[in-house]
Structures are given as structure tokens and as C-alpha cells.
Write an enzyme that holds these catalytic residues in place. Structure first.
Site, PDB file in Angstrom:
ATOM      1  N   LYS A  93       0.812  -1.232   0.000  1.00  9.59           N
ATOM      2  CA  LYS A  93       0.000   0.000   0.000  1.00  9.59           C
ATOM      3  C   LYS A  93       0.840   1.275   0.000  1.00  9.59           C
ATOM      4  O   LYS A  93       0.414   2.299  -0.524  1.00  9.59           O
ATOM      5  CB  LYS A  93      -0.972  -0.001   1.188  1.00  9.59           C
ATOM      6  CG  LYS A  93      -2.021  -1.089   1.054  1.00  9.59           C
ATOM      7  CD  LYS A  93      -3.351  -0.738   1.666  1.00  9.59           C
ATOM      8  CE  LYS A  93      -4.443  -1.686   1.225  1.00  9.59           C
ATOM      9  NZ  LYS A  93      -5.085  -2.387   2.317  1.00  9.59           N
ATOM     10  N   LYS A  95     -10.464 -10.335  -8.538  1.00  8.91           N
ATOM     11  CA  LYS A  95     -11.559 -10.554  -7.592  1.00  8.91           C
ATOM     12  C   LYS A  95     -12.535  -9.377  -7.661  1.00  8.91           C
ATOM     13  O   LYS A  95     -12.161  -8.266  -8.055  1.00  8.91           O
ATOM     14  CB  LYS A  95     -11.035 -10.777  -6.174  1.00  8.91           C
ATOM     15  CG  LYS A  95     -10.367  -9.597  -5.518  1.00  8.91           C
ATOM     16  CD  LYS A  95     -10.105  -9.933  -4.048  1.00  8.91           C
ATOM     17  CE  LYS A  95      -9.881  -8.662  -3.262  1.00  8.91           C
ATOM     18  NZ  LYS A  95      -9.834  -8.834  -1.832  1.00  8.91           N
ATOM     19  N   LYS A 125     -14.323  -3.274  -4.554  1.00  4.94           N
ATOM     20  CA  LYS A 125     -14.981  -1.971  -4.484  1.00  4.94           C
ATOM     21  C   LYS A 125     -14.158  -0.918  -5.222  1.00  4.94           C
ATOM     22  O   LYS A 125     -14.688   0.009  -5.824  1.00  4.94           O
ATOM     23  CB  LYS A 125     -15.068  -1.559  -3.002  1.00  4.94           C
ATOM     24  CG  LYS A 125     -15.861  -0.314  -2.744  1.00  4.94           C
ATOM     25  CD  LYS A 125     -17.296  -0.678  -2.503  1.00  4.94           C
ATOM     26  CE  LYS A 125     -18.164   0.537  -2.315  1.00  4.94           C
ATOM     27  NZ  LYS A 125     -19.579   0.190  -2.198  1.00  4.94           N
TER      28      LYS A 125
HETATM   29  P1  AMP Z   1     -12.050  -5.452   1.437  1.00  3.37           P
HETATM   30  O1  AMP Z   1     -12.817  -4.261   1.880  1.00  3.37           O
HETATM   31  O2  AMP Z   1     -11.917  -5.583  -0.065  1.00  3.37           O
HETATM   32  O3  AMP Z   1     -10.737  -5.650   2.162  1.00  3.37           O
HETATM   33  O4  AMP Z   1     -12.950  -6.703   1.848  1.00  3.37           O
HETATM   34  C1  AMP Z   1     -13.264  -7.018   3.172  1.00  3.37           C
HETATM   35  C2  AMP Z   1     -13.408  -8.512   3.320  1.00  3.37           C
HETATM   36  O5  AMP Z   1     -14.436  -8.999   2.406  1.00  3.37           O
HETATM   37  C3  AMP Z   1     -12.129  -9.304   2.949  1.00  3.37           C
HETATM   38  O6  AMP Z   1     -11.264  -9.508   4.027  1.00  3.37           O
HETATM   39  C4  AMP Z   1     -12.684 -10.605   2.423  1.00  3.37           C
HETATM   40  O7  AMP Z   1     -12.932 -11.499   3.493  1.00  3.37           O
HETATM   41  C5  AMP Z   1     -14.020 -10.216   1.816  1.00  3.37           C
HETATM   42  N1  AMP Z   1     -13.935 -10.036   0.345  1.00  3.37           N
HETATM   43  C6  AMP Z   1     -13.750  -8.877  -0.332  1.00  3.37           C
HETATM   44  N2  AMP Z   1     -13.791  -9.077  -1.665  1.00  3.37           N
HETATM   45  C7  AMP Z   1     -13.996 -10.404  -1.848  1.00  3.37           C
HETATM   46  C8  AMP Z   1     -14.145 -11.238  -2.987  1.00  3.37           C
HETATM   47  N3  AMP Z   1     -14.122 -10.756  -4.219  1.00  3.37           N
HETATM   48  N4  AMP Z   1     -14.376 -12.557  -2.795  1.00  3.37           N
HETATM   49  C9  AMP Z   1     -14.439 -13.054  -1.545  1.00  3.37           C
HETATM   50  N5  AMP Z   1     -14.298 -12.329  -0.429  1.00  3.37           N
HETATM   51  C10 AMP Z   1     -14.090 -11.019  -0.563  1.00  3.37           C
END
Ligand code: AMP
Ligand code: TRP
Length: 358
Positions: free
Chosen positions: A143, A227, A230
């Protein structure tokens, strides 16, 4: 209750196991996890972290304390956000969690910044940690590249201290998180151990990571190599849990696929189509082997997928709207913030005495 039977893996760095086996203090089981307020969650968040929590919530013994924190302080670790946006993201995430089945009567769902004790403990933990160890963590390394040299926010470096403080403020023993959090969980174990050793106490448990063996990884609808996320890929690459039926149908029909005829499950040659089948399987809870897709065209698959997603999300969407209108979210945050503070106040008193502040 045997969580392994439910497909979970419980892990803890072996370096701490000796300290646990020689420990005489019994720490009651407390589940704790944090989720960043990113606004409305997408299906990746839903299947990757929210649904597993609701399943856990409905599985573990009723007496076991469960805590879920919307970590708004972590949300500014890369720099400030517009205040209205942060406020609204926290509100939307909280409403989404409840709409998805987090039961505020069963899970103490609270906003991190409502509990100032966490930041105090984070400061204390900082005295036991070196900057070089924090700077070696892979997530920090990745990051920090977004910033020019000299412009890296302090919060990015100290992020894992705040995460450790989240868990230890409540003396939580078990932390359900994805594989991507293992580095932070190891650091957390190390800090709990270091604190206990430094102050010759057993005040903290050494928390264990709880990870699903079969973690559903939801892929972008526009690029099956990535994946669902957001922050990248654009609006059409993800379905959010409050998307309308029309929007779900549009995103599904425009999802990437191919013209190779009837649907087959072939990750090597037909990744995009296989990913849509994986998503269908995650939504319907039907294993791939039980889905009768051999006569489906890719359009049939997309329409069936859209139908299944809409069916799953309809009640969630309705509950979300109801929560938005009722003002219930603010009430829950207020009450649960107070309840979390009560626990934190008691624990911090003890910690401050140990450290010499009191
Ligand atoms: P993030 O805000 O992208 O860090 O997402 C928060 C949590 O959501 C992560 O730690 C994952 O457990 C889950 N997550 C986010 N994106 C995915 C994805 N595309 N597939 C599966 N789990 C996800
Ligand atoms: N860092 C976690 C994530 O990005 C969120 C988090 C903050 C967390 N505090 C926590 C997770 C405490 C578990 C326990 O997903």
C-alpha cells in the site's frame, strides 16, 4: 461445538503455544471481527465475510460473546475522507450487516470510534513494537507504493496496532478473518504475548485466527482474472447487495462470457463462464456437480444467475430500505457503543493498572 466440522481452520502461531499451555488464566471464548465501512458491500464481501459471520452467529453457543466492529478509524489510515462520506459509509455498512442477517441482539455490533479505549490501547501496544517490523509487513509494503516517498501516512504503518487493540481491548480469543489477514493476526499474537511477558501478567489471551477452509472467492463480472472489488473494475464488475432487480439483470447479462456454445465448467479454457457458475453455486448453495447446466446457453446461465441473485437479495434490499427509513441504525449504534464501552472501560482499568498509568 466443533467448528472444524463446519469447515473452519483454527490457527495460531506455534511460537506462542508454549505460553498458552503454561498459562493458568482461563479466558472465556469471545469472537471478534472488524469490517471496514466501505459503504454498501458487494457480493464478494457478502460471501467472503458477512455470510460466514451470520452462519457462525447462528452456530456458536448462545452464551458465547460475539462482537463485530465497523472500523471507521481504520478507514482513514490511508488519509482523511470527506466527513459526510465516512459517516454515510459507516451507516450504510451497519445497515447492510443487519439486513444481511447480523442480529444486533446476538452480535454486539458497534462503531469502532465510539470506543476511545481502543486508541489508548493501540498507543500502549506501540511501545512494544518496532517500526521496522511494521514496515516489513507485506500489506504495508504494497500500500505504501501508492504514495510518493515522504508522503506515507503514519496510520498506514500503525494500522496493525489498531487492529490488535480492537481485539485485545475486549480480550477476544477468536478472530474470524480471511487468509489475507494472517500477517496481522500473527503480529497480534506477538503483541499479546509481549505484553503479558513484559508486565508479567496473563491479562491477554493469545487470540486464534478462524478461517474458512472453502473460502468463496467471488470474481469480477468484467474480468474473471480479478476478484470482485470496491476499488477497481468499475460499477458493472460488481453487484452490491442493494442493487435493484433491473440492475442485477443488466450486470449479469453484460458479464463477460464467451461464444463457445452450451455451458461447460472448464476453468482452464472457459474461465469467465466457469466463474459465473461458481457464483451461481455460491448463491444457490448447490455444488457445481448438482447444477443441471448442460442444456444451458450462456444467456440461460446469465438469466438464471440474475434470477437467483435477485431472489437472494430481495429480502436484504427490503430490510435495508426499512432500516434506512426507521432510524433504527442510529439507535443500535448508540446503544451498542455504550455496551462496548462498558466492557472496554473495565478491561482498560485493569490494563492501565498493569502498565502503571493508575
Ligand atoms: P475489502 O474491503 O476488499 O478488504 O474486503 C473485506 C473482506 O471482504 C475481505 O477480508 C474478504 O474477506 C471479503 N472479500 C472482499 N472481496 C472479496 C471477494 N471478491 N471474494 C471473496 N471475499 C471477498
Ligand atoms: N484489517 C481487517 C480487514 O481489512 C479489518 C479489521 C480491523 C479487523 N480490525 C479488526 C479484523 C479486528 C479482525 C479483527 O479486513
Amino acid at each position: 461445538m466443533n467448528l472444524i466440522k463446519y469447515g473452519y481452520r483454527i490457527s495460531q502461531s506455534s511460537q506462542f503455544s508454549r505460553s498458552i499451555s503454561s498459562s493458568t488464566t482461563h479466558h472465556p471464548t469471545i469472537y471478534f471481527t472488524g469490517i471496514q465501512p466501505t459503504g454498501i458491500p458487494h457480493l464478494g464481501n457478502f460471501f467472503g465475510s458477512i455470510e460466514p459471520w451470520t452462519e457462525l452467529q447462528n452456530t456458536v453457543d448462545k452464551e458465547t460473546q460475539m462482537m463485530l466492529s465497523v472500523v471507521d478509524q481504520h478507514a482513514i489510515s490511508l488519509g482523511p475522507l470527506p466527513a459526510d462520506q465516512l459517516r454515510s459509509n459507516t451507516h450504510q455498512m451497519t445497515a447492510s450487516l443487519i439486513a444481511c442477517g447480523v442480529d444486533p441482539k446476538r452480535t454486539l455490533l458497534f462503531r469502532q470510534s465510539d470506543v476511545p479505549h481502543i486508541a489508548q490501547l493501540s498507543w500502549i501496544l506501540g511501545s512494544l513494537q518496532t517500526t521496522s517490523k511494521l514496515a516489513r509487513l507485506p500489506q504495508y509494503k504494497e500500500k505504501q507504493q501508492r504514495f510518493k516517498k515522504g508522503d506515507i501516512p503514519v496510520g498506514l504503518l500503525t494500522y496493525p496496532l489498531l487492529q490488535a487493540a480492537d481485539v485485545l481491548t475486549f480480550k477476544a480469543t477468536t478472530v474470524p478473518v480471511g487468509e489475507d489477514q494472517s500477517q496481522h493476526l500473527n503480529l497480534l499474537g506477538g503483541l499479546a504475548y509481549a505484553f503479558n511477558k513484559t508486565y508479567n501478567t496473563e491479562i491477554f489471551p493469545i487470540p486464534k485466527q478462524l478461517t474458512r477452509e472453502s473460502h468463496a472467492r467471488i470474481r469480477s463480472l468484467r474480468d474473471p482474472e480479478k476478484k470482485m472489488s470496491k476499488s477497481s473494475g468499475g460499477e458493472r464488475s460488481r453487484i452490491e447487495i442493494t442493487d435493484s432487480r433491473e440492475s442485477i439483470i443488466e450486470k449479469c447479462t453484460k458479464a463477460q462470457s464467451d461464444n463457445a456454445g452450451k455451458v461447460t465448467y472448464d476453468k482452464e479454457n472457459r474461465l469467465a463462464v466457469s466463474n459465473l457458475l461458481d457464483l451461481y453455486s455460491a448463491v444457490t448453495k448447490m455444488p457445481i456437480s448438482e447444477i443441471q447446466f448442460s442444456e444451458w446457453t450462456t444467456l440461460d446461465l446469465k438469466m438464471n444467475l440474475a434470477e437467483a441473485i435477485d431472489k437472494k437479495l430481495k429480502p436484504i434490499r427490503e430490510k435495508f430500505d426499512e432500516l434506512q427509513k426507521s432510524g433504527e441504525v442510529d439507535k443500535i449504534l448508540l446503544e451498542n457503543g455504550e455496551a462496548a464501552c462498558e466492557i472496554a472501560e473495565k478491561n482498560l482499568k485493569e490494563i492501565r493498572r498493569v502498565v502503571g498509568f493508575l
